[in-house]
Design an enzyme around this catalytic site. Structure first.
Site, mmCIF file in Angstrom:
data_model
loop_
_atom_site.group_PDB
_atom_site.id
_atom_site.type_symbol
_atom_site.label_atom_id
_atom_site.label_comp_id
_atom_site.label_asym_id
_atom_site.label_seq_id
_atom_site.Cartn_x
_atom_site.Cartn_y
_atom_site.Cartn_z
ATOM 1 N N MET A 184 2.527 -5.736 0.341
ATOM 2 C CA MET A 184 1.907 -4.583 0.993
ATOM 3 C C MET A 184 2.988 -3.631 1.510
ATOM 4 S SD MET A 184 -1.388 -4.714 0.976
ATOM 5 C CE MET A 184 -2.630 -5.910 0.538
ATOM 6 N N CYS A 185 2.712 -2.362 1.439
ATOM 7 C CA CYS A 185 3.593 -1.332 1.961
ATOM 8 C C CYS A 185 3.038 -0.836 3.299
ATOM 9 C CB CYS A 185 3.693 -0.168 0.978
ATOM 10 S SG CYS A 185 4.245 -0.635 -0.680
ATOM 11 N N ARG A 186 3.753 0.078 3.911
ATOM 12 C CA ARG A 186 3.258 0.824 5.065
ATOM 13 C C ARG A 186 3.409 2.298 4.734
ATOM 14 N NH1 ARG A 186 0.231 -2.427 8.033
ATOM 15 N NH2 ARG A 186 -0.256 -2.670 5.824
#
Length: 262
Positions: A1-3
């Site tokens: 997951m990225c932000r």
């Protein structure tokens, strides 16, 4: 997951968005609070911004280093001023190379986009079905191999094929296509996106199986009057509002905010 993060409002120095908040993207890269997969976002980063006075294609700056390791970022982000900014810190899917072509935001013409999420077993599931739906121009625009860029290509191809379609409707149509493909190939996905053309922000919080990744928005905070922020996690203490699951958020040029179910 990225932000990820998106900003629309009065022009500000980009360091006020990227590095100065107490829970900035720099902090979220090594100490995220609400990630549903992974521990760090250390596989590169990118920022995209629009010129505050001219209607020209947006600018991007990317690096494969963790955002905390880029010695140029502090000076660069103090220099840049913009009223529309998108940014992303990357947590690469295992097996995906760490190179500039896979760093976000993605850009085509006036459109910028960032994505937090995944397509399950992308290379074995939706990689080919997505590519088969693209026009030659959209197909050739893909420079990397990520699921994120393929979703972005679906979006820009939808806009090219329907010039009168709004950005919000194009994103909704893209997510509908993704949902149908996920059902057809029995594949899970999550698709938190923020898209812009420099005049508006359109964001989605969407998943078909797993817990939907977090997404928040904030308007007219004392630190950022006459502005809207969208972020995977709140950047600082304030009246952040969680986007409902399976929803589309639109922020117009005059900062009118609308939320619709997907």
């Amino acid at each position: 997951m990225c932000r990820l993060m998106g900003y629309l409002g009065l022009p500000v120095q980009v360091d006020r968005l990227l590095t100065k908040p107490e829970h900035s993207l720099v902090v979220q890269s090594y100490q995220p609070r609400e990630m549903t997969a992974g521990l760090l976002n250390a596989d590169g980063f990118g920022i995209g911004w629009y010129h505050p006075q001219q209607t020209v294609e947006p600018f991007t700056y990317k690096n494969t280093l963790p955002i905390w390791s880029d010695v140029n970022l502090a000076s660069l982000s103090r220099y840049i001023e913009s009223g529309c900014v998108l940014a992303n810190v990357r947590s690469a899917t295992p097996g995906q190379p760490i190179d500039l072509s896979n760093c976000q935001p993605f850009q085509r013409g006036l459109i910028l986009g960032v994505h937090n999420g995944y397509i399950e077993n992308f290379r074995q599931t939706l990689y080919r079905p997505i590519r088969e739906r693209l026009s030659d121009a959209a197909y050739q625009s893909i420079g990397g191999g990520t699921d994120s860029e393929h979703i972005f290509a679906l979006l820009t191809d939808t806009l090219d094929a329907n010039p009168t379609l709004s950005l919000a409707d194009a994103l909704h149509k893209t997510l509908t296509t993704l949902s149908h493909l996920g059902q057809q190939y029995q594949t899970g996905f999550s698709a938190n996106l923020v898209i812009s053309d420099g005049q508006q922000l359109v964001a989605s919080r969407c998943a078909n199986r797993s817990t939907t990744p977090s997404l928040y928005w904030l308007r007219d905070d004392p630190l950022f009057p006459q502005a809207v922020l969208i972020a995977s996690e709140p950047l600082f203490a304030g009246n952040w509002i969680a986007c409902p699951e399976h929803s589309l958020l639109t922020v117009s040029h005059d900062l009118d905010i609308q939320s619709h179910p997907i």
